[in-house]
Scaffold this active site. Structure first.
Site, PDB file in Angstrom:
ATOM      1  CD  GLN A   1      -9.193  -4.144  -5.087  1.00 16.18           C
ATOM      2  OE1 GLN A   1      -8.289  -3.452  -5.545  1.00 16.18           O
ATOM      3  NE2 GLN A   1      -9.933  -4.932  -5.840  1.00 16.18           N
TER       4      GLN A   1
ATOM      5  CG  ASP B   1      -9.753   2.461  -9.030  1.00 10.78           C
ATOM      6  OD1 ASP B   1      -9.497   1.741 -10.008  1.00 10.78           O
ATOM      7  OD2 ASP B   1      -9.798   2.041  -7.861  1.00 10.78           O
TER       8      ASP B   1
ATOM      9  CE  LYS C   1      -6.025  -3.541  -8.672  1.00 10.22           C
ATOM     10  NZ  LYS C   1      -7.314  -3.181  -8.089  1.00 10.22           N
TER      11      LYS C   1
HETATM   12  N1  GUN Z   1     -12.623  -4.182  -7.731  1.00  9.86           N
HETATM   13  C1  GUN Z   1     -12.782  -4.794  -8.925  1.00  9.86           C
HETATM   14  N2  GUN Z   1     -12.237  -4.042  -9.919  1.00  9.86           N
HETATM   15  C2  GUN Z   1     -11.735  -2.945  -9.321  1.00  9.86           C
HETATM   16  C3  GUN Z   1     -11.055  -1.802  -9.829  1.00  9.86           C
HETATM   17  O1  GUN Z   1     -10.800  -1.623 -11.027  1.00  9.86           O
HETATM   18  N3  GUN Z   1     -10.689  -0.881  -8.891  1.00  9.86           N
HETATM   19  C4  GUN Z   1     -10.964  -1.027  -7.566  1.00  9.86           C
HETATM   20  N4  GUN Z   1     -10.586  -0.070  -6.737  1.00  9.86           N
HETATM   21  N5  GUN Z   1     -11.610  -2.058  -7.079  1.00  9.86           N
HETATM   22  C5  GUN Z   1     -11.980  -3.021  -7.949  1.00  9.86           C
END
Ligand code: GUN
Length: 297
Positions: A98, A121, A54
């Site tokens: 995350q 998110d 990211k």
């Molecule tokens: N873990 C797996 N996919 C995601 C996501 O799209 N966002 C976040 N924050 N954690 C994740």
């Protein structure tokens, strides 16, 4: 093979390019670049890779990013304090915690602590609540589900009135995808581990979204001829013929389903690249929202 292959790598590249251009235009106009903060708790290796990717993607489009990492034994108060600090920081437009979090932490409370205007998110309960309600719209749509909708549009899927079947009801993918499909006027069935005769339910689908984390579970005879199939699964399976000794497969048995589907996403190169592309788009949107709010106040 008769299905059209939906090229997520290419579509994600176009989204990232669009964000990059918008960021460059901001720079030319002397406006601040968007900022994303990630919060990583613990040492889950997969999560560390996702977070690193990211940050790399942010750098490529000119989005500033900051990484906050906490140890696996961080307390609830410590994680919430970091989120609150980022909420107050005007140089941070988007906050991404995350997932999954270590089990001792209260995920629901931590996600609810994120300012809804920074919830890139889209997991804040208010944003999810708005997604679930008629006539209301969230400020942000969760990234993987938003990516699925972009791929469906690129495939030319007709959603209004279509039978859509979603395999999986996770908070991150299955449920928000189902809600988005309802907003797009599809008739939606959500399947899960207790669903009876999954194959028969899937065979009714004009649009089938698989997000169950079971390698190649969806077989050819589960799919209606001509259906649009979106495979969200990323599963590593042993493969003695591969250099690494393993390979990635989706939740759909690609080679057999591609013979009957109208369109299908590959794994890798389908939904995967869309998640980060949509995160970048949401982060740009968060900056734009912050500016609109500043005008209104
Ligand atoms: N873990 C797996 N996919 C995601 C996501 O799209 N966002 C976040 N924050 N954690 C994740």
């Amino acid at each position: 093979m008769s299905a059209k292959i939906i090229d997520g790598t290419e579509i994600a590249r176009a989204v990232r390019q669009e964000v990059k251009q918008a960021v460059n235009e901001r720079i030319d106009r002397g406006l601040p670049v968007p900022g994303l903060a990630t919060v990583l708790v613990g040492d889950n290796p997969a999560s560390a890779v996702y977070v690193r990717n990211k940050h790399k993607a942010c750098a490529e489009v000119g989005i500033r990013s900051i990484a906050r990492a906490l140890p696996a034994d961080a307390t609830q108060a410590e994680v919430e304090a970091v989120v609150n600090e980022l909420n107050q920081d005007n140089s941070v437009d988007g906050i991404l915690v995350q997932l999954p979090l270590p089990r001792h932490l209260d995920e629901e409370k931590i996600l609810a602590a994120i300012s809804i205007t920074k919830d890139v998110d889209g997991f804040h309960p208010v944003n999810i609540g708005r997604l679930a309600q008629k006539g209301r719209d969230p400020l942000f749509v969760p990234c993987t589900p938003a990516g699925v909708m972009v791929l469906l549009e690129a495939a030319g899927a007709q959603l209004a009135g279509a039978n859509a079947v979603v395999l999986g009801r996770s908070n991150i993918v299955g449920m928000p995808v189902a809600l988005l499909l309802v907003k797009a006027n599809a008739t939606v069935t959500i399947c899960h581990s207790r669903t009876r005769d999954l194959a028969a339910v899937c065979r009714q689908a004009d649009v089938l979204v698989a997000a169950i984390g079971q390698p190649e579970m969806v077989r050819q005879d589960w799919v209606k001829p001509g259906a649009v199939v979106i495979d969200v699964g990323i599963n590593r399976v042993p493969d003695p013929t591969a250099k690494k000794g393993s390979r990635l497969v989706g939740d759909v048995a690609f080679s057999e389903v591609a013979q009957i589907a109208g369109a299908i996403t590959p794994v890798p190169g389908g939904v995967g690249p869309m998640t980060i592309a949509m995160l970048l788009k949401n982060t740009l949107r968060a900056r734009q929202l912050a500016e609109q709010q500043a005008i209104q106040n």
